[in-house]
Design an enzyme around this catalytic site. Structure first.
Site, PDB file in Angstrom:
ATOM      1  N   ARG A 140       0.822  -1.212   0.000  1.00 42.58           N
ATOM      2  CA  ARG A 140       0.000   0.000   0.000  1.00 42.58           C
ATOM      3  C   ARG A 140       0.858   1.266   0.000  1.00 42.58           C
ATOM      4  O   ARG A 140       0.422   2.313  -0.489  1.00 42.58           O
ATOM      5  CB  ARG A 140      -0.959  -0.012   1.195  1.00 42.58           C
ATOM      6  N   GLU A 197     -12.855  -0.872  -1.192  1.00 40.56           N
ATOM      7  CA  GLU A 197     -12.668   0.079  -0.098  1.00 40.56           C
ATOM      8  C   GLU A 197     -13.154   1.477  -0.461  1.00 40.56           C
ATOM      9  O   GLU A 197     -13.240   1.841  -1.634  1.00 40.56           O
ATOM     10  CB  GLU A 197     -11.182   0.180   0.268  1.00 40.56           C
TER      11      GLU A 197
END
EC number: 2.4.2.-
Length: 230
Positions: free
Chosen positions: A67, A183
């Site tokens: 990430r 998300e």
């Protein structure tokens, strides 16, 4: 604050429940360890991973590292940033990553008991004029795409899969697990006052959470739902 939810997946929404045409009503979920709540309360906000060191880390480090290098660019006007520069919220609370954390990994073995789901309505994020976008799957995956078009969000993500219990990959569909991890990413921070739902696995953790949060003020719905965990 009446809500309905899909117990199979932890997909929650205000009013009549999850509806692909009403993403403003979706409740999206950030999970953390109860040990981290005092720091969140002191800061008055949920902070992006790149801006905070949690008291108790539950995230899986290999994914966290991915990430840090995943560019988030839904359009040319979006701030230059990585996935780790955002506060992550799962659209369906019973995400594949929650499964990994509840079952234990090399960095965390405390189980579901001490975990806390913090829920925010997507419409409240938008109304607060925060910078946000959606991912159509796991934000760390190389093939994941991003969008901040709320009107088409119900078709951008795999809405039907987000309502289902089973999310494992199959020979015919090798990306189900990623799509089930769709998300909402909020750039930088989320004011804690936007958190309007708190879900715990058990009474012990809820008692601890209420002791911390009741003095903070605000209107929140507190529920104990072990079915929102693994």
């Amino acid at each position: 604050m009446i809500t309905r939810y899909k117990p199979e997946s932890g997909f929650v929404a205000r009013s009549g429940g999850p509806d692909r045409k009403r993403p403003h009503d979706w409740i999206v979920w950030h999970f953390t360890h109860a040990d981290n709540l005092p720091g969140i309360i002191t800061a008055g906000r949920l902070l992006a991973d790149s801006a905070v060191t949690p008291t108790t880390e539950v995230a899986y480090n290999p994914v966290k590292e991915l990430r840090r290098h995943k560019v988030v660019a839904p359009d040319s006007r979006y701030p230059a940033s990585m996935a780790s520069d955002h506060v992550p919220f799962y659209i369906a609370a019973r995400s594949p990553m929650l499964y990994v954390v509840c079952k234990g990994h090399s960095g965390y073995s405390g189980g579901a008991g001490p975990l806390v789901h913090l829920g925010v309505a997507l419409g409240d994020i938008i109304d607060a004029d925060l910078t946000w976008c959606a991912s159509d799957g796991n934000a760390a995956a190389s093939y994941t795409k991003f969008s901040r078009q709320v009107d088409t969000l119900g078709t951008f993500v795999d809405f039907d899969l987000l309502c289902q219990r089973q999310w494992h990959n199959t020979d015919d569909d090798p990306n189900r697990q990623s799509r089930r991890a769709a998300e909402i990413l909020v750039y930088g921070h989320v004011p804690f006052e936007l958190v309007s739902y708190v879900c715990c696995y058990n009474t012990e953790t809820m008692t601890r959470v209420r002791t911390l949060l009741d003095p903070v003020g605000g209107v929140r719905k507190y529920v104990i739902k072990p079915g929102m965990y693994y």
